[in-house]
Design a protein around this motif. Structure first.
Motif, short mmCIF file in Angstrom:
data_model
loop_
_atom_site.label_atom_id
_atom_site.label_comp_id
_atom_site.label_asym_id
_atom_site.label_seq_id
_atom_site.Cartn_x
_atom_site.Cartn_y
_atom_site.Cartn_z
N GLU A 243 0.77 -1.27 -0.02
CA GLU A 243 0.02 -0.11 0.08
C GLU A 243 0.91 1.27 0.09
O GLU A 243 0.36 2.48 -0.27
N ILE A 244 2.07 1.10 0.29
CA ILE A 244 2.80 2.41 0.32
C ILE A 244 3.36 2.82 -1.21
O ILE A 244 4.10 4.03 -1.29
N PHE A 245 3.26 1.90 -2.02
CA PHE A 245 3.52 2.35 -3.45
C PHE A 245 2.47 3.09 -4.17
O PHE A 245 1.32 3.14 -3.91
N ALA A 246 2.96 3.86 -5.40
CA ALA A 246 2.01 4.71 -6.00
C ALA A 246 0.76 3.95 -6.74
O ALA A 246 1.15 2.90 -7.11
N LEU A 247 -0.11 4.49 -6.43
CA LEU A 247 -1.45 3.93 -7.11
C LEU A 247 -1.33 4.61 -8.34
O LEU A 247 -1.09 5.71 -8.94
N GLN A 248 -1.52 3.68 -9.48
CA GLN A 248 -1.45 3.82 -10.77
C GLN A 248 -2.94 3.78 -11.37
O GLN A 248 -3.82 3.51 -10.89
N PRO A 249 -2.99 4.60 -12.61
CA PRO A 249 -4.32 4.71 -13.17
C PRO A 249 -5.22 3.45 -13.34
O PRO A 249 -6.47 3.72 -13.29
N ASP A 250 -4.85 2.52 -13.47
CA ASP A 250 -5.39 1.22 -13.62
C ASP A 250 -5.85 0.52 -12.21
O ASP A 250 -6.42 -0.63 -12.38
N GLY A 251 -5.66 1.21 -11.12
CA GLY A 251 -5.68 0.64 -9.95
C GLY A 251 -4.87 -0.40 -9.40
O GLY A 251 -5.28 -0.67 -8.07
N THR A 252 -3.89 -0.22 -9.85
CA THR A 252 -2.55 -1.07 -9.12
C THR A 252 -1.74 -0.38 -8.54
O THR A 252 -1.72 0.65 -8.64
N ARG A 253 -0.94 -1.31 -7.67
CA ARG A 253 0.51 -0.60 -7.05
C ARG A 253 1.60 -1.33 -7.56
O ARG A 253 2.05 -2.05 -6.87
N SER A 254 1.62 -1.43 -8.86
CA SER A 254 2.78 -2.22 -9.48
C SER A 254 4.17 -2.09 -9.44
O SER A 254 4.98 -2.89 -9.84
N GLY A 255 4.31 -0.79 -9.00
CA GLY A 255 5.84 -0.24 -8.93
C GLY A 255 6.58 0.11 -10.32
O GLY A 255 7.58 -0.04 -10.44
N PHE A 256 5.53 0.21 -11.17
CA PHE A 256 5.93 0.93 -12.40
C PHE A 256 7.01 2.09 -12.41
O PHE A 256 6.45 2.91 -11.50
N PRO A 257 7.99 2.38 -13.05
CA PRO A 257 8.19 1.63 -14.38
C PRO A 257 9.17 0.37 -14.12
O PRO A 257 9.19 -0.62 -14.79
N THR A 258 9.99 0.52 -13.17
CA THR A 258 10.97 -0.71 -12.49
C THR A 258 11.21 -0.85 -11.00
O THR A 258 11.01 0.25 -10.32
N PRO A 259 11.58 -1.79 -10.60
CA PRO A 259 11.94 -1.86 -8.94
C PRO A 259 12.52 -0.58 -8.47
O PRO A 259 12.23 -0.22 -7.42
N ARG A 260 13.66 -0.32 -9.35
CA ARG A 260 14.72 0.69 -8.82
C ARG A 260 14.09 2.01 -8.98
O ARG A 260 14.24 3.05 -8.15
N THR A 261 13.06 2.24 -9.80
CA THR A 261 12.26 3.42 -10.10
C THR A 261 11.05 3.49 -9.61
O THR A 261 10.09 4.56 -10.07
N ALA A 262 10.42 2.65 -8.69
CA ALA A 262 9.11 2.59 -8.38
C ALA A 262 8.94 3.94 -7.40
O ALA A 262 9.63 4.35 -6.55
#
Length: 656
Positions: A243-262
């Motif tokens: 839950e601490i990662f950014a909410l994406q427009p598609d409703g996920t918190r996927s860590g996009f674009p990469t793990p080091r740049t989440a």
């Protein structure tokens, strides 16, 4: 006829007050150097450095001792504050009120070289990612005072790393004019990042660690990071705290674009809690730290949180910028107000947890937070690091700006609203900066450093200076001197540099560098971000031939076998390298258009010659940085991959 009595009285009074401390002469042995009791290891070490230079100058070496002697010597050089010196200098204030403050004071019998020192005796050796840093302190005032004394009072110079770059005057008699009292506290407290590869503990490309220390850059009091604050958080927390990662427009918190740049959900209190835990862990490892990074991860246009709380921190009047997510992009306001609100919240919590400590939160103005905020302002314990890329690149436009703002405009906007800042430019390679060509911009950099200082800058981190001393050395030297003291006169510094380093060849060497600088400035005014294969348009046969003529005059002016002749030969190494590198670039441009084994063989021979050349003068060109396997030399060897054409910058490109 008027009486001369008043004039004679003035002269007599001046003579009474103008005295000397004879440090050493044929008749006078050097006084002992006394280091304060229980001094940290680097301070004890610098006392021996001072003794060594006095010996190099005069042929006599002072004894070094630690702790207050009994009885007190009639004459002494005192390193660091110690109670015994107060009666010797009853009118001197030994309270150091400013960070890193230094004091050099002298009377007819004693010299004190001291400064504000801060260290933890239980944490002198600090484990880092790159190894152990030994003798770590928070402030190194006394050490930097000694280096200042060596330069300003004893006349020692360090023009570039190594014995050839050192200039030590020879004199059997060393005299200090008294009374003397010199105080200085450096405005720019984070200086190690100016030559980041040779900063304290760095094990990367740097080859100038001792030089940066002697120039009072390496031992500073702000240990700041030049990069981003959360590169390892996805690996550490995405399973336990998604839950601490950014909410994406598609409703996920996927860590996009990469793990080091989440990116993070900055408004989530769990993020604040975990960040404070990371601060505590960092302080356990290194209690000298005072600045803690909270800057968002890289790939600045991608993956930012769209939740309602984070979005509410954006100001609707912020510059419209293009944001990217997985298979989606849209325009939203710049994140400057959001990032600053986040940093202020962490600053508030940091102050609550560590009351009375001078701890600060570091926040980058980078990517979509480069525009100045509309409403948010930094708290008193938040310091902004402005990633404004105008070092050596005047007029360059921020590729993410939809308004076409330049980096310089963005810097000036921030400087009008923050009480203090750090400047953290990326350098690029506008005229072969990374490839070791004479990409020098002395006049512009002098202006920029003075302007940055006037904007209340407290730290500089340049990414990066590649340490090519034979082609860019005068620029490096004046940078170092101005970072320590932005108020210094650059013209005086440069005149001293050329005259002391090159003697009778000074005028020709200066003409050599200034002519190359003029050509470089004209080229970069028309080519803001050139490809490496465009550099031969600058370094033409005529330009290189004229440069060689100037160095030939310099070589003719320097007496054979003199130190000046050897230093001119050092600069010649840079020009020879430039000629070979430009030829290699030209050949490889032809090779990629049509592969030819004869061209490949010639290029390989060039690289072998370059490697041998740099081995003769290792400080001339930093071979570690220009080897053909490095990213900076991509496409300049037939065994490397064919370089891809550089994309024209667009608003939604990543700033890599």
């Amino acid at each position: 006829m008027k009486s001369c009595l008043p004039l004679l009285l003035v002269i007599f009074a001046a003579q009474l007050h103008a005295a000397e401390f004879v440090l050493v002469s044929k008749e006078v042995a050097p006084p002992p150097i006394i280091v304060f009791k229980d001094a940290p290891p680097r301070t004890r070490e610098v006392a021996n450095v001072l003794a060594g230079y006095i010996n190099k100058i005069s042929g006599q070496k002072p004894a070094v001792q630690e702790g207050e002697p009994s009885p007190l010597p009639e004459r002494a050089i005192w390193i660091g504050f110690q109670p015994a010196i107060k009666p010797l200098f009853p009118n001197t204030d030994f309270e150091f009120k400013h960070p890193e403050e230094i004091l050099i004071t002298a009377n007819e019998k004693h010299v004190v070289i001291a400064g504000r020192d801060r260290w933890d005796p239980t944490k002198l050796d600090i484990e880092t990612r790159e190894g152990v840093i030994k003798g770590k302190q928070q402030e190194y005032g006394t050490i930097n005072a000694v280096y200042t004394f060596l330069q300003d009072q004893l006349g020692v110079r360090w023009f570039w790393p190594g014995e050839l770059g050192e200039d030590v005057p020879k004199n059997e008699r060393i005299v200090i004019s008294t009374p003397l009292e010199h105080r200085h506290h450096p405005q720019i407290r984070s200086r190690g990042g100016v030559f980041n590869f040779s900063s304290l503990g760095n094990r990367g490309y740097g080859a100038s660690h001792e030089w940066t220390m002697l120039q009072r850059l390496q031992l500073d009091s702000f240990a700041i990071e030049g990069g981003h604050g959360f590169a390892d958080w996805w690996d550490k927390y995405h399973d336990k705290h998604p839950e601490i990662f950014a909410l994406q427009p598609d409703g996920t918190r996927s860590g996009f674009p990469t793990p080091r740049t989440a990116k993070l959900c900055m408004s989530n209190p769990k993020v604040w809690e975990l960040w404070l835990e990371s601060v505590a862990e960092d302080l356990k490892s290194d209690p000298h730290l005072t600045i803690f990074n909270a800057s968002p991860n890289d790939s600045w246009s991608s993956g930012h949180c769209v939740c309602a709380n984070c979005s509410a921190w954006d100001h609707p009047d912020g510059e419209s910028r293009v944001f990217n997510w997985f298979k989606h992009n849209e325009k939203r306001p710049a994140t400057s107000d959001r990032d600053l609100t986040f940093a202020n919240k962490l600053g508030e919590l940091l102050k609550q947890k560590y009351p009375g400590k001078d701890y600060r939160v570091l926040m980058l103005s980078y990517g979509h937070s480069r525009p100045a905020p509309v409403k948010a302002r930094p708290a008193d314990n938040v310091i902004m690091s402005i990633v404004a890329n105008f070092f050596g690149r005047a007029g360059l436009v921020d590729r993410g700006s939809t308004r076409g703002d330049t980096y310089r405009q963005q810097f000036e906007a921030w400087s009008g609203i923050v009480p203090a800042m750090l400047w953290r430019p990326n350098t690029g390679s506008p005229a072969g900066w990374q490839q070791g060509l004479p990409d020098i911009h002395i006049a512009q950099t002098v202006r920029d450093l003075k302007d940055v200082a006037a904007a209340h800058c407290e730290g500089i981190y340049i990414d990066g200076v590649w340490e090519h001393w034979a082609t860019q050395g005068p620029l490096y030297y004046v940078m170092a001197q101005l970072v320590w003291n932005p108020g210094a006169d650059a013209d005086v510094i440069l005149k001293d540099y050329y005259q002391r380093a090159f003697g009778p060849a000074a005028d020709s060497v200066r003409e050599y560098f200034e002519a190359l600088e003029r050509e470089r400035m004209a080229f970069t005014a028309k080519n803001l971000e050139p490809e490496v294969f465009e550099f031969p348009k600058l370094y033409t046969a005529d330009v290189l031939s004229a440069a060689q003529s100037r160095l030939d005059r310099a070589a003719a002016a320097a007496p054979a076998d003199s130190i000046y002749a050897r230093r001119v030969a050092f600069i010649q190494t840079g020009l020879t390298y430039t000629r070979m590198m430009v030829e290699t670039i030209t050949l490889m441009d032809r090779y990629w258009q049509k592969k030819d084994e004869s061209i490949a063989a010639q290029v390989k021979a060039n690289w072998q010659a370059i490697e041998k050349l740099t081995a003769v003068h290792p400080a001339a060109i930093n071979w570690k940085a220009v080897r053909p396997i490095t990213p900076r030399m991509a496409g300049l060897h037939p065994d490397s991959a064919k370089p891809k054409p550089k994309k024209k910058a667009k608003a939604n490109d990543l700033d890599l």
